[in-house]
Design a protein around this motif. Structure first.
Motif, PDB file in Angstrom:
ATOM      1  N   ARG A   5       0.839  -1.201   0.000  1.00  0.00           N
ATOM      2  CA  ARG A   5       0.000   0.000   0.000  1.00  0.00           C
ATOM      3  C   ARG A   5       0.867   1.240   0.000  1.00  0.00           C
ATOM      4  NH1 ARG A   5      -4.206  -0.019   4.528  1.00  0.00           N
ATOM      5  NH2 ARG A   5      -4.862   1.812   3.356  1.00  0.00           N
ATOM      6  N   ARG A   6       1.913   1.233   0.808  1.00  0.00           N
ATOM      7  CA  ARG A   6       2.824   2.377   0.855  1.00  0.00           C
ATOM      8  C   ARG A   6       4.199   1.900   0.434  1.00  0.00           C
ATOM      9  NH1 ARG A   6       2.244   3.888   6.996  1.00  0.00           N
ATOM     10  NH2 ARG A   6       2.488   1.625   7.045  1.00  0.00           N
ATOM     11  N   ASP A  12      -5.111   1.445 -10.811  1.00  0.00           N
ATOM     12  CA  ASP A  12      -4.620   0.272 -11.534  1.00  0.00           C
ATOM     13  C   ASP A  12      -5.805  -0.657 -11.769  1.00  0.00           C
ATOM     14  OD1 ASP A  12      -3.630  -2.292 -12.157  1.00  0.00           O
ATOM     15  OD2 ASP A  12      -1.723  -1.867 -11.150  1.00  0.00           O
ATOM     16  N   THR A  62      -5.180  -4.268 -10.142  1.00  0.00           N
ATOM     17  CA  THR A  62      -4.979  -4.467  -8.701  1.00  0.00           C
ATOM     18  C   THR A  62      -5.876  -3.582  -7.838  1.00  0.00           C
ATOM     19  OG1 THR A  62      -3.303  -2.736  -8.526  1.00  0.00           O
ATOM     20  CG2 THR A  62      -2.534  -4.944  -9.123  1.00  0.00           C
ATOM     21  N   GLY A  63      -6.446  -2.548  -8.431  1.00  0.00           N
ATOM     22  CA  GLY A  63      -7.286  -1.646  -7.658  1.00  0.00           C
ATOM     23  C   GLY A  63      -6.529  -0.578  -6.892  1.00  0.00           C
ATOM     24  N   LYS A  64      -5.236  -0.527  -7.044  1.00  0.00           N
ATOM     25  CA  LYS A  64      -4.450   0.448  -6.290  1.00  0.00           C
ATOM     26  C   LYS A  64      -4.683   1.863  -6.821  1.00  0.00           C
ATOM     27  CE  LYS A  64       0.219   1.228  -4.545  1.00  0.00           C
ATOM     28  NZ  LYS A  64       1.505   0.586  -4.260  1.00  0.00           N
ATOM     29  N   ILE A 105      -7.535   7.093   1.485  1.00  0.00           N
ATOM     30  CA  ILE A 105      -6.906   5.942   0.830  1.00  0.00           C
ATOM     31  C   ILE A 105      -6.222   4.987   1.804  1.00  0.00           C
ATOM     32  CG2 ILE A 105      -5.270   5.204  -0.963  1.00  0.00           C
ATOM     33  CD1 ILE A 105      -5.631   7.889  -2.317  1.00  0.00           C
ATOM     34  N   TYR A 106      -5.612   5.499   2.839  1.00  0.00           N
ATOM     35  CA  TYR A 106      -4.695   4.664   3.624  1.00  0.00           C
ATOM     36  C   TYR A 106      -5.145   4.323   5.039  1.00  0.00           C
ATOM     37  CZ  TYR A 106      -1.644   5.862  -0.237  1.00  0.00           C
ATOM     38  OH  TYR A 106      -1.121   6.008  -1.480  1.00  0.00           O
ATOM     39  N   GLU A 107      -5.577   5.316   5.791  1.00  0.00           N
ATOM     40  CA  GLU A 107      -5.730   5.125   7.233  1.00  0.00           C
ATOM     41  C   GLU A 107      -7.108   4.593   7.618  1.00  0.00           C
ATOM     42  OE1 GLU A 107      -4.677   8.745   9.400  1.00  0.00           O
ATOM     43  OE2 GLU A 107      -3.620   9.442   7.637  1.00  0.00           O
ATOM     44  N   TYR A 125      -1.618   0.747  10.853  1.00  0.00           N
ATOM     45  CA  TYR A 125      -2.317   2.009  10.676  1.00  0.00           C
ATOM     46  C   TYR A 125      -1.480   2.808   9.681  1.00  0.00           C
ATOM     47  CZ  TYR A 125      -5.051   6.129  11.325  1.00  0.00           C
ATOM     48  OH  TYR A 125      -5.868   7.206  11.070  1.00  0.00           O
ATOM     49  N   ALA A 126      -1.931   2.817   8.431  1.00  0.00           N
ATOM     50  CA  ALA A 126      -1.058   3.222   7.323  1.00  0.00           C
ATOM     51  C   ALA A 126      -1.101   4.721   7.066  1.00  0.00           C
ATOM     52  CB  ALA A 126      -1.438   2.440   6.066  1.00  0.00           C
ATOM     53  N   THR A 174      -8.826   1.419  -0.368  1.00  0.00           N
ATOM     54  CA  THR A 174      -7.677   0.509  -0.356  1.00  0.00           C
ATOM     55  C   THR A 174      -7.688  -0.304  -1.636  1.00  0.00           C
ATOM     56  OG1 THR A 174      -8.959  -1.240   0.685  1.00  0.00           O
ATOM     57  CG2 THR A 174      -7.816   0.296   2.152  1.00  0.00           C
ATOM     58  N   PRO A 175      -6.528  -0.875  -1.997  1.00  0.00           N
ATOM     59  CA  PRO A 175      -6.508  -1.717  -3.194  1.00  0.00           C
ATOM     60  C   PRO A 175      -7.561  -2.818  -3.124  1.00  0.00           C
ATOM     61  CG  PRO A 175      -4.275  -1.340  -2.403  1.00  0.00           C
ATOM     62  CD  PRO A 175      -5.206  -0.730  -1.389  1.00  0.00           C
ATOM     63  N   LEU A 176      -7.683  -3.447  -1.965  1.00  0.00           N
ATOM     64  CA  LEU A 176      -8.649  -4.536  -1.815  1.00  0.00           C
ATOM     65  C   LEU A 176     -10.067  -4.056  -2.117  1.00  0.00           C
ATOM     66  CD1 LEU A 176      -9.544  -7.382  -0.889  1.00  0.00           C
ATOM     67  CD2 LEU A 176      -9.593  -6.494   1.457  1.00  0.00           C
ATOM     68  N   TRP A 220     -10.532  -3.179  -5.786  1.00  0.00           N
ATOM     69  CA  TRP A 220     -10.538  -4.412  -6.596  1.00  0.00           C
ATOM     70  C   TRP A 220     -11.866  -5.144  -6.435  1.00  0.00           C
ATOM     71  CZ3 TRP A 220     -10.408  -9.659  -4.783  1.00  0.00           C
ATOM     72  CH2 TRP A 220     -10.257 -10.605  -5.810  1.00  0.00           C
ATOM     73  N   GLN A 221     -12.350  -5.204  -5.179  1.00  0.00           N
ATOM     74  CA  GLN A 221     -13.627  -5.890  -4.956  1.00  0.00           C
ATOM     75  C   GLN A 221     -14.761  -5.186  -5.695  1.00  0.00           C
ATOM     76  OE1 GLN A 221     -13.627  -6.001  -0.637  1.00  0.00           O
ATOM     77  NE2 GLN A 221     -13.098  -8.185  -0.607  1.00  0.00           N
ATOM     78  N   PRO A 248     -12.485  -5.621   5.948  1.00  0.00           N
ATOM     79  CA  PRO A 248     -11.651  -6.690   5.422  1.00  0.00           C
ATOM     80  C   PRO A 248     -11.725  -7.932   6.307  1.00  0.00           C
ATOM     81  CG  PRO A 248     -10.319  -4.875   6.276  1.00  0.00           C
ATOM     82  CD  PRO A 248     -11.734  -4.405   6.225  1.00  0.00           C
TER      83      PRO A 248
END
Ligand SMILES: Cc1cc2nc3c(=O)[nH]c(=O)nc-3n(C[C@H](O)[C@H](O)[C@H](O)COP(=O)(O)OP(=O)(O)OC[C@H]3O[C@@H](n4cnc5c(N)ncnc54)[C@H](O)[C@@H]3O)c2cc1C
Lengths: 280, 822
Positions: free
Chosen positions: A183-184, B650, B653-655, B692-694, B712-713, B775-777, B780-781, B803
């Motif tokens: 992800r990062r 993408d 991949t869904g990213k 997107i991340y957290e 925790y991104a 998130t990519p997941l 993608w889903q 998730p």
């Protein structure tokens, strides 16, 4: 974020380290770059009674190039690998480990001995059919990559042994590709795929595919390898082989991915890695 | 202050380098953890591994047996505290069930990490070891994590309250919402999940409390030192004059330190008990688990419009996940958002219905934007949903509904008066930078090559500059106190200046911006204007820093005090030059005679009269050159702007990757453009993080899954593009500087721009809505689902699915242990 109490000793040589480990008993642990072990200690997931620091053991440093293979000292840092253009796939992979601070500390020996399913280098060792040398109270032995990784965070490096050297065939003439999906930029791999391809006039002579974080240990995508070997290295054949990349895998889901998603990623990344490796 | 003419500016408007940076980047700054007092003891907290349980027994004998351990305290030991931890919102006419929150639990734990015991000892290592030795026997109770599940009251977080629903709060304006929706040509509706996030300041919380000779001093990493003084006095029964709170260097807050923290009260109490200073420094693990979280709402939104794109009605039903207790402001967070429910648009009929619900998680409270990011997210995402439904370009749809510049001051259906705005101008400027025609061509070209690029807009306005005291105080909105701000400007005999502000910065750069304001007014250089903040023993009562209030309230207070100094200086100069004070102006760093600038005095010379040679003072004038005052704003301020986000998705991949960001913000005249950029950059990253991340994730047993920075991104520099920022400047008529706040604007604006951009990239795949975090997941889903059935889902229920859990940790690095000890 304060670990439990421990004793600390600095080894002067490999033999010294072996002796210190033996004295320290079953909860003694080696310390290399400390970038896997220390975070676990801070969270009290690991609580070794004694740390045997390898930092003064110079015999574990340095990379020797001998004809068709590399012998890499266990204390070699990711940052050193990163700078070795002649090491192809290994350098490309090292560049993508975490961030520069981590690469300046983490070592190849630590990474392989730790056996983290999400770490980048184990699958490379496996794809290259490399090996490691370990020395213990009973002497030295060589462990082939295929026999090194046992399970989640467990390797066949026995307690009391020091991983001294990593042996990698040079694999001259192989193109390579590495696809790390995270992800990062600094994250561990959700899935990683390393590919090595030897081409003869556009036909695949040999191919090795290593999968990262598709199970408790690194894996080879054997079905995909078999499907591509001897075939033309065109988009169609690469895609057909990549479609088999997740066969025989059963990854666990985690916070970021379901098992199905990981298998999907393995197929996509394998196609991409093979494409890069074939173009080289 | 209208009698005082604003002096010609010199330093204001310049991108002066931050005065605070040299000490920060050379490691010379002093944070709480850098401090040590003689005889100081250390504290560690024993925390619950269970999300809901009865505490059957606590056995501290092993811990107490460790050498160096002084004491182990439990909730019952602290029964002499006079008041529980505060919740400072009591809106007139609204019934709120407030669960009691004591620093240490009394009999029950209600979230993972709830504080069960306090261990005090000689050093910071031994207390952590001893905390692990404290044996606590728990009797597990059922846990409720999902907020909508909690509404059913099958599992009660606080049995004594009889329900998990603490309150309902509704506000409507402009007419009947159901009628207005029914009369609309189209109605779009969505369920939007605004997930839980963490503040994650670089410096975790921490304090040292020292009770000595009947007086309490607390060094705290806080945004609100004066409020802490007030609450310590109340909780501990100490006269307020005997309590001093000092906020030394504070390494970020984001709202997380706008809190009266349980651990700090524990330390203050223990210090009084033991007669020695007690220090507690939060670990990162604790910070993730028990520093308050933000957001966490499920929103049901409906927007009605005419066929030609005039919005007729907007309704939001907000289910707020409070967590297990109330922090200082917990239940009022969504209400703050409701005040800007109409955003930049002339929406005639609006209604907000808010339900507060308890769950077995840590409490939510104000995190950067506090309610306004959530509301802006709903509104700006819904505008794009409506645009698609109507087949109107989303930019055009926004224009058709903008409040026009000539409509200001504009009163919304909720009776809020927007001070000023020019929304078209900010949008136009953004479009000049972006060039939509070129973008669409590029998008089509990239799509043909397999790259899915999308663009998203967010045209926002927000409410900040907290706040006019009559409007927000006990008899108004119901806060426990008005939100004025204080300033004290003191010119020294040699002419240098010390300014005391009640604002309490923690990274924003007040020391620079406030010095620029003062320097221009008193004719000196910012380098000799020192800004002192964060110590209740120095300046007057202050309210602290949050809600983008520091400049438009605290900065204006400082400006007014400086202007009063300047007025006195003019009179002193006029007296010495035998001129009329009205003919004295500040020019080129001194007070000089209009038309004859050679005649004049420097500030140092003026100070010489005021402090040294009294014969040079006008007859009857008080000696000295010092001014204290409190400024209470007449209105909030309403910054606004346009944010544009470009993403690549993408398709395999869904990213999602943010590849471009254009931000045109309007916060009135810039005091220091570089400081504004800093706030905007950080604000956008905060928004990108959430979008997107957290995400703070608890599993169904109430275990925190995202307990470290591995899981925790937070985005890093690698995940964000280089920002293209620009500004328009529309003055606020509400304060003499014309300024508005900018600390939260980027965060408030950002998330819908990202979601709209991703939908723009994926619409041709049949995806018309998707919830954060992207998130990519999740992406993608959504793609899989859309590709699965030919037309794709109109409503992918992304928001509802968390998730799947397996290994837990995302990487392999350390993850939080069950029980989350640090
Ligand atoms: C923030 C962060 C991000 C990271 N991201 C990644 C990533 O993306 N990809 C990745 O691959 N890794 C990542 N890592 C791990 C990093 O690469 C580690 O440094 C590495 O895996 C372990 O090497 P080390 O030298 O630090 O080992 P240490 O932490 O010192 O030791 C790890 C384990 O190996 C044992 N050990 C060490 N050396 C030997 C030896 N010579 N013989 C026998 N046993 C030994 C130790 O006893 C210990 O059990 C990350 C680490 C951090 C902190």
């Amino acid at each position: 974020m304060i670990g439990a109490e421990f004793d600390y000793a600095v080894a002067e040589s490999v033999d010294d380290a072996i002796a210190l480990l033996a004295e320290g008993g079953e909860d003694a642990k080696l310390l290399a770059g400390g970038h896997s072990l220390v975070p676990l200690m801070k969270l009290r997931f690991a609580a070794p009674s004694l740390l045997v620091d390898l930092r003064r053991v110079d015999e574990l440093r340095g990379i020797q190039t001998g004809g068709d293979s590399f012998r890499i000292g266990a204390l070699t840092r990711h940052a050193e690998l990163q700078a070795r253009a002649d090491m192809g796939l290994v350098a490309a992979v090292a560049t993508q480990i975490a961030d520069q601070q981590v690469r300046n500390r983490g070592t190849i020996g630590g990474s392989l001995a730790h056996g983290d399913a999400a770490a980048d280098l184990p699958a490379v060792l496996l794809a290259c059919d490399g090996s490691v040398v370990v020395r213990g109270p009973d002497g030295e032995r060589e462990i082939a990559a295929a026999d090194l990784f046992e399970g989640y965070l467990t390797t066949t490096v026995a307690h009391g042994e020091v991983l001294t050297e990593v042996r990698l065939p040079a694999l001259t003439g192989y193109g390579y590709g590495y696809e790390k999906f995270n992800r990062r930029a600094e994250d561990w791999a959700m899935v990683g795929v390393s590919a090595l391809v030897k081409s003869d006039g556009g036909v695949c002579q040999d191919v090795r595919i290593g999968l990262t974080h598709m199970g408790a240990t690194p894996l080879r995508a054997s079905a995909a390898e078999d499907a591509l070997r001897g075939q033309p290295l065109d988009a169609e054949h690469i895609a057909a082989a990549a479609a088999l990349a997740a066969d025989a895998t059963s990854p666990l889901g985690d916070l970021n991915a379901t098992p199905e998603y990981k298998q999907h990623l393995a197929r996509v990344l394998t196609r991409r890695a093979l494409t890069t490796a074939s173009a080289a | 202050m209208s009698t005082v003419e604003v002096p010609p500016t010199k330093h204001v408007g310049q991108s002066l380098r931050r005065k605070e940076d040299p000490r920060l980047i050379t490691g010379r700054a002093t944070y709480v953890d850098d401090l040590a007092l003689p005889g100081m003891l250390h504290a560690a907290v024993v925390r619950s591994p269970e999300a809901h349980a009865r505490v059957v027994a606590i056995d501290a004998s092993a811990a107490l047996a460790r050498p160096g351990i002084k004491a182990v305290y439990t909730g019952e030991d602290m029964s002499d505290l006079l008041a529980p931890l505060p919740m400072a919102w009591a809106p007139p006419g609204v019934e709120i069930k407030t669960p009691e929150r004591w620093p240490l639990v009394r009999g029950h734990v209600r979230h993972m990490g709830d504080a069960v015991a306090l261990v005090i000892g000689d050093d910071k290592y031994v207390v952590v070891d001893a905390a692990a030795d404290v044996e606590v026997e728990y009797e597990s109770l059922p846990v409720v994590i999902d907020v909508e599940q909690a509404l059913k009251d099958e599992v009660l977080v606080h049995a004594s309250l009889g329900t998990n629903k603490t309150h309902e709060w509704s506000m409507g304006g402009g007419g009947d919402i159901e009628q207005a929706l029914a009369a609309s040509d189209v109605v779009v509706q969505r369920r939007i999940v605004n997930h839980r996030t963490a503040g994650a300041a670089m410096e975790p919380r921490g304090c040292i409390a020292e009770y000595r000779a009947g007086a309490l001093t607390v060094w705290s990493s806080t945004q609100v030192p004066h409020l802490l003084r007030l609450f310590y006095a109340v909780q501990m029964g100490i006269s307020e004059d005997k309590v001093r709170v000092i906020a030394p260097e504070v390494g970020g807050g984001f709202g997380g330190k706008l809190q009266v923290c349980a651990e700090e009260t524990m330390c203050a109490w223990a210090s009084r008990k033991l007669g020695r200073p007690v220090k507690w420094i939060e670990t990162r693990s604790e910070n993730m688990a028990v520093s308050h979280h933000g957001r966490d709402q499920v929103d049901y939104v409906r927007m009605g419009a005419t066929a030609d794109g005039k919005i007729t009605a907007f309704h939001a039903k907000i289910i707020q996940d409070l967590g297990a207790y109330f922090g200082l402001l917990t239940p009022m967070i969504p209400e703050l958002g409701a005040f800007v429910m109409t955003g930049c648009y002339a929406i005639p009929v609006v209604q907000t219905d808010i339900v507060g619900v308890l769950t077995n998680k840590f409490f939510t409270d104000a995190i950067r934007g506090a309610g306004r990011p959530e509301m802006t997210h709903m509104l700006e995402v819904m505008i794009d949903q409506l645009a698609e439904e109507l087949g109107i370009d989303p930019i055009e749809l926004r224009r058709r509904n903008f409040i026009a510049p000539e409509q200001f001051p504009y009163e919304t259906p909720y009776g809020i008066t927007y001070d000023s705005g020019n929304y078209e101008a900010a949008l136009d400027r953004a479009l000049e930078i972006v060039d939509m025609e070129a973008f669409r061509a590029e998008q089509a070209d990239l799509r043909s090559r397999g790259v899915l690029r999308g663009i998203g807009f967010s045209t926002y306005t927000e409410i900040c500059g907290l706040a006019p005291s009559r409007a927000v105080g006990p008899s108004g909105f119901g806060l426990g106190i008005g939100l004025y701000e204080s300033a004290l400007v003191r010119v020294h005999p040699t002419g240098s200046v010390t300014v005391y502000t009640g604002a309490s910065p923690h990274g924003q750069g007040h020391e620079t911006g406030f010095a620029q304001i003062v320097a221009d007014r008193v004719g000196t250089d910012p380098s000799v204007v020192e800004i002192v903040h964060g110590d209740t023993a120095t300046g007057p009562m202050g309210l602290g820093t949050y809600g983008s209030r520091s400049l438009s309230v605290g900065g204006v207070a400082v400006a007014h005090a400086a202007e009063k100094i300047a007025q006195k200086a003019r009179e002193i100069v006029a007296h010495n030059l035998e001129a009329d004070p009205a003919d004295i102006e500040v020019r080129d760093g001194r007070f000089s005679l209009k038309g004859d600038p050679d005649q004049g005095m420097t500030l140092a010379e003026v100070a010489g009269c005021a402090y040294v040679d009294a014969t040079k003072m006008p007859e009857g004038m008080e000696l000295g050159l010092e001014q204290a005052l409190i400024y209470d704003p007449s209105n909030f301020v309403f910054p606004f702007g346009t944010h544009v986000c470009v993403v690549d998705v993408d398709p395999e991949t869904g990213k999602v990757e943010v590849v471009r960001w254009v931000a045109v913000d309007d916060c009135g005249p810039a005091v220091n453009p570089m400081l504004i950029d800093g706030q905007v950059h950080g604000g956008i990253v905060h928004g990108i993080g959430q979008a997107i991340y957290e995400q703070v994730v608890y599993d169904e047993r109430g275990q925190l899954v995202t307990g470290t920075f591995v899981d925790y991104a937070l985005p890093t520099t690698m995940e964000v593009p280089s920002f293209e920022t620009d500004r328009t400047e529309t003055k606020s008529p509400s304060n003499s500087l014309g300024v508005k706040g900018i600390g939260e604007a980027g965060t408030i604006a950002a998330t819908p721009a990202i979601v709209n951009a991703v939908i723009d990239a994926l619409r041709h795949e049949g995806i018309s809505f998707i919830d954060m975090p992207l998130t990519p997941l999740r992406v993608w889903q959504a793609l899989e689902q859309a590709r699965g059935d030919g037309n794709g889902p109109r409503d992918s229920e992304q928001g509802a699915s968390l998730p799947a859990q397996g290994e837990g940790s995302a990487g392999s690095g350390p993850t939080i242990p069950e029980g989350g000890r640090s």
